[in-house]
Design a protein around this motif. Structure first.
Motif, PDB file in Angstrom:
ATOM      1  N   GLU A  11       0.790  -1.234   0.000  1.00 17.67           N
ATOM      2  CA  GLU A  11       0.000   0.000   0.000  1.00 17.67           C
ATOM      3  C   GLU A  11       0.822   1.283   0.000  1.00 17.67           C
ATOM      4  OE1 GLU A  11      -2.956   0.617   2.870  1.00 17.67           O
ATOM      5  OE2 GLU A  11      -4.465  -0.358   1.663  1.00 17.67           O
ATOM      6  N   SER A  53      -9.108  -2.226   0.312  1.00 17.01           N
ATOM      7  CA  SER A  53      -8.225  -1.203   0.879  1.00 17.01           C
ATOM      8  C   SER A  53      -8.727   0.213   0.575  1.00 17.01           C
ATOM      9  CB  SER A  53      -6.829  -1.351   0.304  1.00 17.01           C
ATOM     10  OG  SER A  53      -6.198  -0.113   0.317  1.00 17.01           O
ATOM     11  N   SER A  59      -5.969   2.580  -1.057  1.00 19.51           N
ATOM     12  CA  SER A  59      -5.687   2.534  -2.493  1.00 19.51           C
ATOM     13  C   SER A  59      -6.884   3.065  -3.296  1.00 19.51           C
ATOM     14  CB  SER A  59      -5.251   1.143  -2.946  1.00 19.51           C
ATOM     15  OG  SER A  59      -6.319   0.259  -2.933  1.00 19.51           O
TER      16      SER A  59
END
Length: 1176
Positions: free
Chosen positions: A329, A388, A391
């Protein structure tokens, strides 16, 4: 005891300021000894104590010797403590304190620098990494103040160690150290880069991930800190970054491209892989650090090298896009951020400066980007549905930037993006920020694309957005209302025909917005956006609201009565009133109109302006629903708004009056004399021009057509001209300002064109005024100016006496009358070229005495006539002008040049080459006229001549090397005009032109002469004007061609200017302030050399007994210098520079400088952000 010992060190601070110097030294001695004690507690307390003492010591510039003595005491002790490697915690504390001292008082420790260096270098190989790290920090502070020799000694040592490469671990430390030094004092390491870079490049290839990470961090700091020296290495560094940004040896990305079905098959094959990878676990994998540092280094390159944009799109963009699939990430965030940097660099500069560059190389990167959009969307759209949040946010910020840079570029990809948008809005796990980012992306998307592309998706898009309007968190609600407002425009665009049926969606949109509009206790921003959003709904969908419309309008009425929401509501009502759906506003007009009228009395300027706009649109669109009493309530408020103190409000108020005169001619008789009195007051004001003047002209024309008894043609004429006719007998001085005569004349002409029957009588009256020997010069000036304004649009050839009257006026004793007559001749000729132009040319040829005035008339003709009308006369005019281009009188030459330049615009293809031919002519006067003529062909709007000019402006710019001083000066003026109005003409020539420009900034001894004035000798510098012109050009280039300048070379000349004559110093101070915001890093590198002249200016004393002007001049100079200092202090990290720190403490300690500095700070707080100088 415990508590006491904790408070003790803090009380040392105030103590230092109070006690005698030797006592402070005693305190320090004791603290140092205790720091080396065996007792841990005592050590901690002593070190805190020492830090406190250092932070309280007065800076060296205050002249106190105490600081120097105390520092010397401490330093000797500390270097001792650092050298003894028995106890790490003592070493760490000592390193910390040494860093503190070096950062605050580095200069004072000058004599110790060498011993400090010798003490720190061995620590770089300490077995403890923490010690190495702090030694690096201390070295960073040392390089800010140490001498060149010590700096070289340090770099030599680092280079030697890097070459020796004893162990990877120490090599890592040395590379970190190089990066640290570069971050602190990049400008000094620049000259050693040639030797450093090859070494670091070679270490990138060693199989050690941490080492690689440090290599890239070093590169990044070189790119940001030494842009000039790193330039030749950029391709190499970029290549390494691109190689290592994809460096992920322990992970296989290959089968990502084929769809997810394959995932199922490989599941069973997992266990075989497990054995082979036994010795390596994912936790050991730090290759992500390499990728991240490479991404950060790329971002530094992208953000500092605008000139390589095309290369970036060729090589860098595809690689970055292919890395959007990064699995770590943190790394992905940096890759996104590098790409966003690239997009920001590509953003076309939206300004008048580059409007003319429309076709040109600035488009190439945009086209390249356009071709890569499909790949970007392909790489991102799946990630929009990942778990996520980080992202997803990264994807949205990248897409937002993309939609801003290339509006419309996502039109074909909407179907791929909508599911991700809906997912992030509806997903329960999305954080508030996630939703806000999604909504703000959606808003940009809706604003930058055509409505049709969204129509197939409204069904899925609308519900989640409406749900967000109801969200408990006000920031989400507020964004959602913005999006809804935009969606309303998309669902039913009223400016074009559209087949999409919006009706079914009203029931979704309306209730959610209404609920927010009704709520009284919500956040201010939500209130305002709910009002605007509902205004938009009524504007676009009002005809679908049936019975809901009236209650909603009633809420608007309530919001109009509330001080907090009234401005927004006025704007919403303006929108609704202008709706093509003809919304029925009758139920609220009766109560609303008087409220609006009362707003015209309020102090809030924005409210007055918005209210006038609203009233104007209501009068235009709802005239049949307004009662006379309503109109009168507004009329009584208008006189107070018409005043020269606020021209813009006056202009809008007068435009509203014009609307009234057209829509309700009957109410005009009610316009009290006071409104008219105010308007006449404005006409006679020196400040009237532009928009407000045009508004008054329109108003008078509308007024005279209402045929209102007391406001007919003759009455208005009388009022307009009264002050001029009453300004006394023939000898009386002119009371009105020059500008007022022009304003009155324009109004006279406007009234006459509205009432053509009256015109000829007034023309006769003016001619009689001019002939009458008793007329004052004021009356004559007005008569000529009025004849000029009327003659431009009417044919006055019936007036037989006109020519003789004008020519007689050319011999008038009054300059004003002469110039008005010359203006009149020019403008009357525009109205009738056939009759007047040949006459004028004959006079210019035969009347040398009146030449200057006649040439001014000719200039009016050329400036105001349409090209077709002039074509038949071009050859005659051209020949005539060339007879006069060598005139010795500079004023005449300038008029000739302006005529030539503007004439060239009539037929550029033929005339421009002729001008070019004249460059080789013998006399300097002729050359200066031709070059000045070119200046008049350059305008800030696109013109037919531009392409031709671009081809030959280089030849005209060669006159920057002309042997004649005056020719060089006018060449600089022409260059400045091009750089200011149309930079595209000269951008590609800068490499050739800059050396000549910089050459003109130098002081020429041979041009300075002494003149004797009675008993005094007085020096005159003939080169001053040329230098001034050169510095003005340099300033203009900052605004328009910054990316084409070598800023270091540029700064060299700014430095010289800082020591030059008063006028030049004033200019360079302003340049310096501008440079501080435009290229802070370069200024930081040169700080030492720039501060000295500033300090000298700020601390000059004027000789006692000098004249008042000299005092004022010095004062202005100091203010300007101090402004530059204030600008320098806004540069991030400037406080690290010892020179700056010392200078700012000098300012603080000197009462005169301190008060000047404070007043500058106050001024800049009240000024708008950019202080620029207007040099047009």
């Amino acid at each position: 005891m415990g508590q006491f010992t904790h408070r003790a060190p803090e009380s040392l601070g105030p103590l230092v300021g109070k006690v005698k110097e030797y006592q402070v030294e005693t305190i320090v001695d004791t603290l140092c000894t205790n720091m080396l004690s065996d007792k841990e507690q005592l050590r901690d307390i002593s070190s805190i104590g020492l830090k406190t003492v250092i932070s309280e010591l007065p800076p060296a510039s205050t002249g106190s010797t105490m600081t120097a003595n105390v520092c010397k005491k401490i330093t000797a002790q500390l270097t001792g403590a650092i050298g003894k490697q028995e106890d790490v915690s003592v070493q760490l504390e000592a390193l910390d304190i040494l860093s503190d001292m070096l950062s605050r008082l580095g200069g004072t420790l000058y004599s110790f620098h060498s011993s400090i260096l010798n003490c720190l270098l061995p620590q770089l190989t300490s077995p403890r990494l923490a010690v190495r790290k702090r030694a690096i920090i201390a070295l960073g502070h040392l390089v800010l103040t140490c001498s060149g020799n010590i700096f070289s000694e340090l770099t030599e040592h680092l280079l030697a160690e890097l070459k020796r490469n004893e162990s990877t671990s120490t090599t890592r430390t040395y590379i970190q150290c190089v990066a640290g030094i570069s971050r602190q004092a990049g400008h000094r390491i620049g000259e050693h880069l040639e030797k450093i870079i090859p070494l670091i490049v070679q270490y990138c290839n060693v199989e050690d991930d941490e080492l690689r990470e440090y290599c890239f961090q070093a590169f990044e700091s070189f790119v940001r800190r030494c842009p000039k020296e790193i330039d030749p290495h950029i391709p190499n560094v970029m290549g390494l970054c691109l190689k290592y940004i994809t460096f992920d040896p322990n992970y296989n990305y290959d089968n990502e491209e084929e769809e997810e079905e394959e995932m199922m098959e490989t599941e069973n094959g997992e266990d075989e892989e497990q054995e082979s990878d036994d010795e390596y676990s994912d936790d050991d994998d730090i290759s992500w650090k390499v990728r991240r540092s490479a991404a950060k280094c790329l971002e530094a390159i992208v953000s500092s090298r605008h000139d390589l944009l095309q290369d970036f799109y060729k090589t860098l963009s595809p690689v970055l896009i292919s890395r959007f699939k990064e699995r770590e990430e943190n790394v992905k965030a940096d890759i996104f951020s590098a790409y966003i940097s690239l997009l920001k660099q590509t953003l076309p500069i939206q300004s008048w400066l580059h409007a003319s560059d429309a076709s040109g190389k600035d488009d190439v990167p945009l086209t390249m980007l356009q071709n890569q959009v499909p790949n970007i969307v392909k790489a991102l759209h799946k990630q929009l549905k990942e778990k996520s949040i980080k992202s997803r946010q990264g994807c949205f910020s990248l897409l937002t930037e993309l939609a801003n840079v290339l509006p419309g570029c996502l039109a074909d990809h909407i179907p791929a993006l909508i599911p991700g948008i809906v997912f992030s809005l509806a997903d329960k796990s999305s954080s508030s920020n996630m939703r806000i980012d999604t909504l703000s992306f959606l808003h940009v998307l809706l604003c930058n694309h055509q409505p049709e592309v969204f129509h197939p998706h409204i069904k899925s898009l609308l519900p989640p957005v409406v749900t967000c309007i109801g969200d408990p968190f006000y920031k989400i609600t507020s964004e959602a209302l913005l999006v809804t407002q935009q969606l309303v425009k998309v669902i039913r665009p009223l400016d074009k025909s559209c087949t999409f049926d919006a009706k079914p969606y009203v029931k979704d949109l309306f209730p959610g917005t209404l609920k927010r509009l009704k709520a009284a206790d919500i956040d201010q921003e939500v209130k305002e956006r709910a009002i605007s959003c509902m205004g938009q709904i009524i504007y676009n969908l009002g005809d679908h609201l049936s019975t809901d419309l009236q209650p909603t309008l009633k809420i608007f009425l309530e919001r109009l009565k509330n001080e907090i929401t009234r401005l927004t509501t006025v704007k919403a009502l303006t929108l609704i009133a202008s709706s093509p759906l003809k919304i029925d506003l009758r139920p609220i007009l009766g109560e609303g109109f008087p409220i609006l009228a009362s707003f015209l009395r309020k102090n809030q300027r924005a409210l007055k302006l918005s209210t006038l706009t609203a009233l104007d649109i209501l009068v235009k669109n709802y005239s049949d629903s307004l009662k006379p009493a309503m109109i009168e309530s507004v009329l009584t408020e208008l006189p107070a708004l018409i005043t020269e103190n606020d021209m813009h409000v006056s202009q809008v108020a007068i435009m509203f009056l014009t609307t009234l005169a057209k829509v309700y001619p009957s109410c005009i008789s009610k316009i009290s004399g006071s409104v008219l009195a105010e308007i006449f007051q404005l006409v006679h004001s020196p400040l009237l021009q532009g928009g407000a003047l045009n508004a008054i002209i329109d108003f008078f024309q509308a007024l005279v057509l209402t045929k209102t008894a007391t406001m007919g043609y003759s009455e208005l004429m009388k009022q307009l001209t009264a002050p001029i006719y009453s300004s006394g007998s023939a000898g009386a001085s002119v009371t009105l300002h020059k500008q007022a005569y022009h304003s009155v004349a324009k109004c006279v002409a406007a009234l006459s064109s509205a009432c053509p029957k009256e015109a000829s009588a007034i023309v006769n009256q003016f001619i009689q005024d001019v002939k009458n020997p008793k007329s004052s010069s004021a009356v004559k000036v007005l008569a000529f100016l009025s004849l000029a304004e009327m003659g431009r649009t009417m044919n006055l050839s019936a007036q037989r006496e006109l020519k003789t009257v004008i020519l007689e006026a050319f011999t008038s004793p009054s300059e004003e009358v002469k110039s008005a007559a010359s203006y009149a001749l020019g403008n009357i000729s525009v109205g009738n070229l056939k009759e007047y132009l040949p006459f004028m040319l004959k006079e210019i040829g035969s009347q040398p005495k009146r030449q200057y005035l006649l040439l001014h008339s000719l200039k009016e003709v050329i400036s105001s006539s349409p090209a077709d009308g002039l074509k038949p006369y071009v050859e005659d005019i051209w020949a005539l002008l060339f007879k006069h281009c060598e005139c010795t009188e500079e004023g005449t030459r300038n008029v000739v040049a302006e005529c030539l330049g503007k004439l060239t615009l009539v037929n550029p293809a033929e005339l421009l080459p002729r001008l070019k031919k004249q460059l080789s002519s013998g006399s300097p006067h002729a050359r200066s006229t031709v070059v000045t003529a070119i200046k008049f062909t350059i305008a800030d709007q696109p013109q037919a001549i531009d392409a031709l000019l671009k081809g030959c402006i280089g030849d005209f710019l060669k006159t920057l090397q002309d042997p004649d001083l005056n020719v060089r000066r006018v060449a600089l003026a022409m260059f400045n005009s091009a750089a200011h109005n149309k930079p595209s003409l000269i951008r590609d020539l800068l490499n050739a032109v800059l050396p000549s420009l910089y050459n003109e900034t130098k002081v020429r001894r041979e041009l300075i002469r002494e003149v004797e004035m009675g008993p005094f000798k007085h020096t005159v510098d003939d080169g001053l004007d040329v230098r001034k012109a050169a510095f003005e050009c340099m300033y203009t280039l900052l605004e328009s061609c910054l990316d084409r300048l070598d800023i270091y070379e540029y700064l060299n000349h700014v430095e010289d200017g800082l020591k030059d004559h008063y006028d030049i110093r004033m200019l360079t101070f302003i340049m310096l302030a501008r440079l501080s915001t435009l290229c802070p890093n370069a200024v930081l590198q040169r700080l030492e050399r720039l501060i000295e002249p500033l300090r000298a200016t700020c601390s000059t004393k004027v000789k006692a007994g000098s004249v008042k002007q000299e005092f004022e001049k010095q004062d202005e100079l100091k203010r300007s210098a101090m402004r530059a200092v204030a600008a320098l202090l806004t540069i991030p990290e400037v406080e690290k520079s010892p020179v700056m720190a010392e200078f700012s403490s000098q300012i603080r300690s000197n009462p005169e400088m301190a008060s000047l500095f404070e007043s500058i700070q106050k001024d800049s707080a009240s000024l708008p952000a950019s202080e620029s100088m207007d040099m047009s």
